[in-house]
Design a protein around this motif. Structure first.
Motif, PDB file in Angstrom:
ATOM      1  N   ILE A   1      -3.519   3.962  -1.849  1.00 40.35           N
ATOM      2  CA  ILE A   1      -3.576   2.976  -2.927  1.00 40.35           C
ATOM      3  C   ILE A   1      -3.385   1.582  -2.333  1.00 40.35           C
ATOM      4  CG2 ILE A   1      -2.628   2.253  -5.142  1.00 40.35           C
ATOM      5  CD1 ILE A   1      -3.901   5.008  -5.176  1.00 40.35           C
ATOM      6  N   ILE A   2      -4.329   0.675  -2.653  1.00 43.65           N
ATOM      7  CA  ILE A   2      -4.272  -0.707  -2.170  1.00 43.65           C
ATOM      8  C   ILE A   2      -4.246  -1.623  -3.394  1.00 43.65           C
ATOM      9  CG2 ILE A   2      -5.371  -2.442  -0.699  1.00 43.65           C
ATOM     10  CD1 ILE A   2      -6.957  -0.112   0.579  1.00 43.65           C
ATOM     11  N   PRO A   3      -3.072  -2.107  -3.805  1.00 43.84           N
ATOM     12  CA  PRO A   3      -2.997  -2.971  -4.989  1.00 43.84           C
ATOM     13  C   PRO A   3      -3.509  -4.384  -4.671  1.00 43.84           C
ATOM     14  CG  PRO A   3      -0.884  -1.894  -4.495  1.00 43.84           C
ATOM     15  CD  PRO A   3      -1.745  -1.773  -3.278  1.00 43.84           C
ATOM     16  N   VAL A   4      -4.447  -4.859  -5.476  1.00 44.78           N
ATOM     17  CA  VAL A   4      -4.992  -6.215  -5.333  1.00 44.78           C
ATOM     18  C   VAL A   4      -4.581  -7.013  -6.563  1.00 44.78           C
ATOM     19  CG1 VAL A   4      -7.064  -7.619  -5.047  1.00 44.78           C
ATOM     20  CG2 VAL A   4      -6.951  -5.337  -4.012  1.00 44.78           C
ATOM     21  N   ARG A   5      -3.909  -8.136  -6.325  1.00 39.03           N
ATOM     22  CA  ARG A   5      -3.432  -8.958  -7.438  1.00 39.03           C
ATOM     23  C   ARG A   5      -4.440 -10.071  -7.734  1.00 39.03           C
ATOM     24  NH1 ARG A   5       1.805  -8.250  -4.793  1.00 39.03           N
ATOM     25  NH2 ARG A   5       1.504 -10.255  -3.740  1.00 39.03           N
ATOM     26  N   PHE A   6      -4.829 -10.149  -8.994  1.00 40.90           N
ATOM     27  CA  PHE A   6      -5.751 -11.192  -9.451  1.00 40.90           C
ATOM     28  C   PHE A   6      -5.271 -11.684 -10.804  1.00 40.90           C
ATOM     29  CE2 PHE A   6      -9.495 -12.723 -11.749  1.00 40.90           C
ATOM     30  CZ  PHE A   6     -10.033 -13.611 -10.826  1.00 40.90           C
TER      31      PHE A   6
ATOM     32  N   ALA B   1       0.847  -1.195   0.000  1.00 42.77           N
ATOM     33  CA  ALA B   1       0.000   0.000   0.000  1.00 42.77           C
ATOM     34  C   ALA B   1       0.883   1.246   0.000  1.00 42.77           C
ATOM     35  CB  ALA B   1      -0.918  -0.011   1.215  1.00 42.77           C
ATOM     36  N   ARG B   2       0.381   2.313  -0.624  1.00 45.61           N
ATOM     37  CA  ARG B   2       1.162   3.551  -0.730  1.00 45.61           C
ATOM     38  C   ARG B   2       0.212   4.743  -0.817  1.00 45.61           C
ATOM     39  NH1 ARG B   2       0.971   1.174  -5.787  1.00 45.61           N
ATOM     40  NH2 ARG B   2       0.335   2.552  -7.519  1.00 45.61           N
ATOM     41  N   ILE B   3       0.786   5.928  -0.676  1.00 46.18           N
ATOM     42  CA  ILE B   3       0.026   7.167  -0.801  1.00 46.18           C
ATOM     43  C   ILE B   3       0.307   7.772  -2.167  1.00 46.18           C
ATOM     44  CG2 ILE B   3      -0.365   9.479   0.116  1.00 46.18           C
ATOM     45  CD1 ILE B   3      -1.332   7.271   1.941  1.00 46.18           C
ATOM     46  N   GLN B   4      -0.754   8.152  -2.839  1.00 44.97           N
ATOM     47  CA  GLN B   4      -0.624   8.826  -4.137  1.00 44.97           C
ATOM     48  C   GLN B   4      -1.647   9.950  -4.176  1.00 44.97           C
ATOM     49  OE1 GLN B   4      -0.406   6.306  -7.681  1.00 44.97           O
ATOM     50  NE2 GLN B   4      -1.607   7.819  -8.811  1.00 44.97           N
TER      51      GLN B   4
END
Length: 356
Positions: free
Chosen positions: A234-239, A226-229
């Motif tokens: 921002i929460i990256p979800v991998r699928f 997770a990061r700040i933009q």
């Protein structure tokens, strides 16, 4: 006899004299008993008409027209509510505890069939949507005074043709009146009718409910860092998708035990791009949540139709969701999202309200 004749003549004479007096000009009473009745009958309509004219001309008796401010108040309320919703981007909206509790995800609501004598025939499934190839555990419970057979039958039917495509027997398991059996979800995607039948007191009883079979869409592979933009977390979800196409991902963000936001995002996924970035805006998560663990829960991904008329397919993330540690949230601010079109609509509603 002569006396009776004399009495009769006397009475007739008195009647004639009395009638002559009443009809004479010297009678100033003018049949006062009759005149009073006639006068009251004639004056009543006149008085009623006078009262009607008085009430029709009395301003205090007229109903007041509805105030135009009611419309203005309604428009002002709509403008305020719309302005409040435009503070949040559509992909990051606040989530209340009530809304979080009401979300059932891939949940099957048990269906109960009432029986005679306060009895119930209930069928339960683990979930509503099954992925092709999974086993469907069917559980049935019968409560009441009825005499139940030793087993029940479960059949999967196509809703259009009512053709049976799979079947099994539910055997008594654990306790009296409780039955279990397994069906296979090897059919093509779509909704199906689940028929569970038995005999109660020698009579056939049929229980009907529905379930859905989904194609295999791919695998959830966890979260990225997770990061700040900007003003977003921002929460990256991998699928990893089975087939390329456009997908819509939704999830609920919890900080600690508190529901914070409903997040959603659409993106095209393929073998070279398998990450969807969910974004939590600063209006829903901020400095007060800094340093607390977070969880992305109730993940649901939809494969959007490639062409009009195609079916939308569903898949779900793990029941426990994904826990993560957010970065420093100190830079996030409760600044409304900027959407020119929404701001124009809110301004137009406010202008309409100000005219009233």
């Amino acid at each position: 006899m002569p006396g009776k004749v004399a009495l009769l003549l006397t009475l007739v004479t008195a009647g004639v004299v009395g009638a002559g007096y009443l009809l004479s000009a010297d009678n100033h009473t003018d049949f006062s008993w009759f005149s009073k009745v006639v006068d009251s009958a004639e004056t009543a309509p006149v008085q009623s008409a006078g009262l009607a004219r008085q009430s029709s001309t009395d301003p205090s008796a007229e109903p007041e027209p509805p105030s135009d401010n009611a419309l203005g108040f309604m428009l002002a309320s709509v403008a305020d509510q719309y302005a409040e919703t435009t503070r949040y981007p559509p992909w990051s909206i606040p989530l209340s505890p009530e809304q979080a509790n009401a979300y059932r995800g891939n949940h099957y609501e048990p269906v109960s069939l009432p029986l005679e004598g306060d009895g119930q025939f209930t069928v339960t499934l683990e979930k509503y949507r099954f992925t092709a190839g999974e086993q469907i555990l069917v559980a049935a419970a019968i409560r009441g005074s009825q005499v139940v057979g030793r087993s029940l039958s479960a059949t999967l039917e196509r809703p259009e043709s009512r053709d049976a495509i799979a079947g099994t027997t539910l055997e008594e398991a654990g306790s009296p009146g409780y039955f279990e059996g397994v069906l296979s979800a090897d059919e093509s995607p779509g909704e199906y009718r689940l028929i569970v039948e038995t005999r109660l007191d020698g009579k056939p009883v049929r229980h009907v409910s529905t379930l859905a079979i989904e194609p295999y869409l791919g695998e959830f592979e966890g979260l990225g860092d997770a990061r700040i933009q900007g003003n977003n977390l921002i929460i990256p979800v991998r699928f990893s998708p089975e087939d390329p196409g456009y997908y819509a991902l939704s999830a609920q963000l919890f900080v600690g035990q508190r529901p914070v936001a409903q997040l959603q995002m659409e993106k095209r996924l393929d073998s070279t791009s398998n990450t969807i970035n969910l974004k939590a805006h600063g209006t829903v998560v901020g400095q007060s949540d800094d340093g607390r663990p977070a969880t992305a829960e109730n993940l649901q991904i939809r494969q959007l139709p490639a062409r009009p008329g195609d079916r939308t397919n569903y898949a779900f993330g793990p029941d426990e969701g994904y826990a993560f540690t957010p970065p420093d949230l100190g830079s996030l601010t409760d600044t409304p999202a900027v959407n020119p079109e929404s701001e124009q609509r809110a301004a137009l509603l406010r202008q309409l309200a100000d005219k009233f």
